[in-house]
Design a protein around this motif. Sequence first.
Motif, PDB file in Angstrom:
ATOM      1  N   UNK A   1       0.827  -1.210   0.000  1.00 40.23           N
ATOM      2  CA  UNK A   1       0.000   0.000   0.000  1.00 40.23           C
ATOM      3  C   UNK A   1       0.862   1.262   0.000  1.00 40.23           C
TER       4      UNK A   1
ATOM      5  N   UNK B   1       1.432   3.820  -3.006  1.00 41.31           N
ATOM      6  CA  UNK B   1       1.040   5.224  -2.851  1.00 41.31           C
ATOM      7  C   UNK B   1       2.190   6.148  -3.254  1.00 41.31           C
TER       8      UNK B   1
ATOM      9  N   UNK C   1     -12.759  -4.031  -6.848  1.00 47.21           N
ATOM     10  CA  UNK C   1     -12.356  -2.972  -7.782  1.00 47.21           C
ATOM     11  C   UNK C   1     -13.162  -1.711  -7.500  1.00 47.21           C
ATOM     12  N   UNK C   2     -12.468  -0.578  -7.387  1.00 46.42           N
ATOM     13  CA  UNK C   2     -13.150   0.652  -6.958  1.00 46.42           C
ATOM     14  C   UNK C   2     -12.371   1.890  -7.381  1.00 46.42           C
ATOM     15  N   UNK C   3     -13.064   3.006  -7.380  1.00 51.81           N
ATOM     16  CA  UNK C   3     -12.413   4.292  -7.593  1.00 51.81           C
ATOM     17  C   UNK C   3     -13.097   5.147  -8.630  1.00 51.81           C
ATOM     18  N   UNK C   4     -13.261   6.430  -8.333  1.00 47.91           N
ATOM     19  CA  UNK C   4     -13.855   7.354  -9.306  1.00 47.91           C
ATOM     20  C   UNK C   4     -13.130   8.699  -9.265  1.00 47.91           C
TER      21      UNK C   4
ATOM     22  N   UNK D   1     -12.184  12.162  -6.815  1.00 44.07           N
ATOM     23  CA  UNK D   1     -11.075  12.305  -5.870  1.00 44.07           C
ATOM     24  C   UNK D   1      -9.865  13.020  -6.490  1.00 44.07           C
TER      25      UNK D   1
ATOM     26  N   UNK E   1      -5.052  13.582  -2.296  1.00 42.64           N
ATOM     27  CA  UNK E   1      -4.146  12.437  -2.170  1.00 42.64           C
ATOM     28  C   UNK E   1      -4.853  11.117  -2.454  1.00 42.64           C
ATOM     29  N   UNK E   2      -6.166  11.125  -2.370  1.00 41.24           N
ATOM     30  CA  UNK E   2      -6.904   9.885  -2.613  1.00 41.24           C
ATOM     31  C   UNK E   2      -6.755   9.418  -4.059  1.00 41.24           C
TER      32      UNK E   2
ATOM     33  N   UNK F   1      -4.172   7.133  -3.662  1.00 42.14           N
ATOM     34  CA  UNK F   1      -4.517   6.048  -2.736  1.00 42.14           C
ATOM     35  C   UNK F   1      -5.336   4.969  -3.436  1.00 42.14           C
ATOM     36  N   UNK F   2      -6.180   5.360  -4.372  1.00 45.24           N
ATOM     37  CA  UNK F   2      -7.067   4.384  -5.026  1.00 45.24           C
ATOM     38  C   UNK F   2      -6.290   3.263  -5.717  1.00 45.24           C
TER      39      UNK F   2
ATOM     40  N   UNK G   1      -4.348   1.155  -3.129  1.00 45.71           N
ATOM     41  CA  UNK G   1      -5.328   0.278  -2.478  1.00 45.71           C
ATOM     42  C   UNK G   1      -5.646  -0.912  -3.385  1.00 45.71           C
TER      43      UNK G   1
ATOM     44  N   UNK H   1      -2.845  -3.387  -3.204  1.00 47.80           N
ATOM     45  CA  UNK H   1      -2.866  -4.103  -1.925  1.00 47.80           C
ATOM     46  C   UNK H   1      -3.967  -5.166  -1.905  1.00 47.80           C
TER      47      UNK H   1
END
Lengths: 451, 451
Positions: A84, A88, A194-197, A200, A204-205, A208-209, A212, A215
């Motif tokens: 992670x 990042x 699976x995620x993220x849009x 952000x 910093x996200x 991070x997406x 993540x 990880x």
Amino acid sequence: MAFAPEQITARLADFAVNANASRWPAPVHREALRSFFNVVGCTIGGARHEMVRIADQTLGAFAGPEQATLFGRGRRADILHAALINGLASSIYSFDDTHETAVVHPAGPIAATVLALAEYRPVSGADLLTAFALGVEMTCRLCLGTTVPPADGSFAWSGTGISMSFGAAVAAGRMLRLDVPKMRAAMGLALSEAAGFRAMHGTATVSFMPAHGGQMGLRAALLAERGFTAGLSGLEGKSGYLSVFCTTPDRDALAGGLGERFEVLRNTYKAYPCGIVIQPIIDACLKLREAHHPDPDRIASVAIQASPGAMALCNNRNPQDEMQAHVSLHHWTAVALIRGTARIKDMETETAVKSPDLMAFQSKVEATLNPAFAADQTEVTITMTDGSRHACRIEHGIGSKLNPMTNADLERKFFGLAEPVVGAERSKELIEKTWNVTALADAGELARAAA
Amino acid sequence: MAFAPEQITARLADFAVNANASRWPAPVHREALRSFFNVVGCTIGGARHEMVRIADQTLGAFAGPEQATLFGRGRRADILHAALINGLASSIYSFDDTHETAVVHPAGPIAATVLALAEYRPVSGADLLTAFALGVEMTCRLCLGTTVPPADGSFAWSGTGISMSFGAAVAAGRMLRLDVPKMRAAMGLALSEAAGFRAMHGTATVSFMPAHGGQMGLRAALLAERGFTAGLSGLEGKSGYLSVFCTTPDRDALAGGLGERFEVLRNTYKAYPCGIVIQPIIDACLKLREAHHPDPDRIASVAIQASPGAMALCNNRNPQDEMQAHVSLHHWTAVALIRGTARIKDMETETAVKSPDLMAFQSKVEATLNPAFAADQTEVTITMTDGSRHACRIEHGIGSKLNPMTNADLERKFFGLAEPVVGAERSKELIEKTWNVTALADAGELARAAA
């Protein structure tokens, strides 16, 4: 091989498990190594970023045994934490890599995954690079087959976010020598996370997406290895990934020509620490400055013909902090024309971002859409207060596929990133060791050298 | 309060931070406690499930300090690991809870989050229950406002999967006393990790998805507390949650009547360890058996008029393992008519699931769609070999909102779940302690008692 179209997960798993890298063409090995080299430098360079520090210190309170190196942070932690935090760091300066058409940044979290795992379950450098190449391949194919953003940027998902867990699961699963059923379970579990849009972006996200995702892919492979169950057709299964993330999947892009067509060959490496669509604009501004030495105070206006992607993602004037500066074409236009640079230090503090000369200059910068421009194209025209004009058109910005970073460029970039973190001597050693990773009997040696 | 419609994240964050639970009506406190009580029992009951064991042992190798209790597993780990493992245990038998209309199972991962955090940052039992209630409220509202599955089950996302990180971030953020900006950042980071789709049904990943969501929500709150940055308008922001998970959000369901309308009042508790839409069918079969004592060998056929949800999700004959049995109405029809039971032990081993009498009987069971039926409705008709028929119609299955589990029912359920794991004496103590959680000065005491 005879796979029905509905067996797309099985087909990809079979490739991930059984691919024989020794038969891959030399350019595939070369570009996989360049992708790896570039992002190891980015990871070391991002290691001491404030947001990496916050994430490491906060989550370090819950981290496990000292199994893997936190690059450039002088300490070790469990491999999931390392994946992670290193993931990042790899993208925290938006300085990593970009696939030519998928607009995904595939290498960072995959490299973080394989390097962390290599310290826990030792493998040779050659096997590590094969696993990395397979992870990159799967991440890019997943993006290409499902989520290629339209040029106007209206795609709301984060392509890198939603594709990364899949690639990382494949890379880790390959290193763990999962069989096909377990590889499919790892894929299913990873896909279900699976995620993220894009809402952000500018924080910093955004970094991070994908970290993540990496990880979670590593975790999925570890769980599948021990028999944790997941759907085996995560992609094409009813109510699976393909049904939620796209309307019409491109099955050929996903699973056609496996072992023959390699997406890593279309990976590119950023020349400047900011959004990929800003890079040609910086090129143009630096060339204008070099050619005409315009006094910034006597520049009346800067007119930028920008690509649809640049307009959709980076048409942001007067950013207030570093993360916003990553995606501000106005900021970088001002930096390039006033300072003649485009470096991390031109954005890494709030003071740098809010520097009065940069803020004032941005009101002169106006971007307009040129719908015919590709992401690596631009035309910048400066008009001086005396009415004179200078224009510069860039067909392919530095770092794009048709104007690529050379190995020497990549070494300079690596050194520039690593030197402030680990010093000049160590940086040179790491450059040497990273170029020669496939010669290592124990790939973990590279990670440990980057402590 | 004056919030523009576009300020929906801010509005929810303001409520999460500032809600004064002492002003909530008594039924809200009562139902929050019943939700909490029910799921604590489920969590202890699931603690020694094989898939929980695999997850704990595999990921335990990477877990951190002994900060929080792993319910019923006799050991402790870091709070993020505890939130994941306890959240997984809470739903591993599909025996938890279900919101009346949103078809989300809100309580388990939220309870796991607040209980883990309570051992690390002590709070009173009353504050813990308030945080839990807020988390449940947010999870349900997010589902109701965005993702109510159509009755035909064609919705591909896992509602519980994609809404859980949000609720857990709110619950944890409340316990950490985040201010509104940090609560918004926690929400944004948690939303950016929202994930899960139904292709994982019938495997352990169906329980892993919400557990993962709970863990990610807790992590998001911890990171936001320390200043990690995320988009502050994760819901309504351009390219945010509302734009990726639904076409037309229901803004009133999301953020209307905050502090006046409470979704926890519509939570229901399962009477049997299987999919919610199977529960009325089991009711009908048990009643038929009690009324007519039909010899299973002389039953020629079983005709089930099933709700759209039951047809879409659970029309699965001859499951091969426990996870598949969770969502097989044929399995439970056979169990109820042959054995007169519907217990965990009727599915928890492959031997139990593949019992020849059950497998043979299922070929006599035929479900057909009654599109007018609600999820808690059914009609079951058995035809005997001599041509005689018996029918039973259920208007509201036990455990549904209009035929709810009583507190005594919940206690029996809790005891039945906990006793095999922690013994009878400890189970009684835990029942007592859980009903009286709001009297605890240190809520962590409850978690420690469940070791």
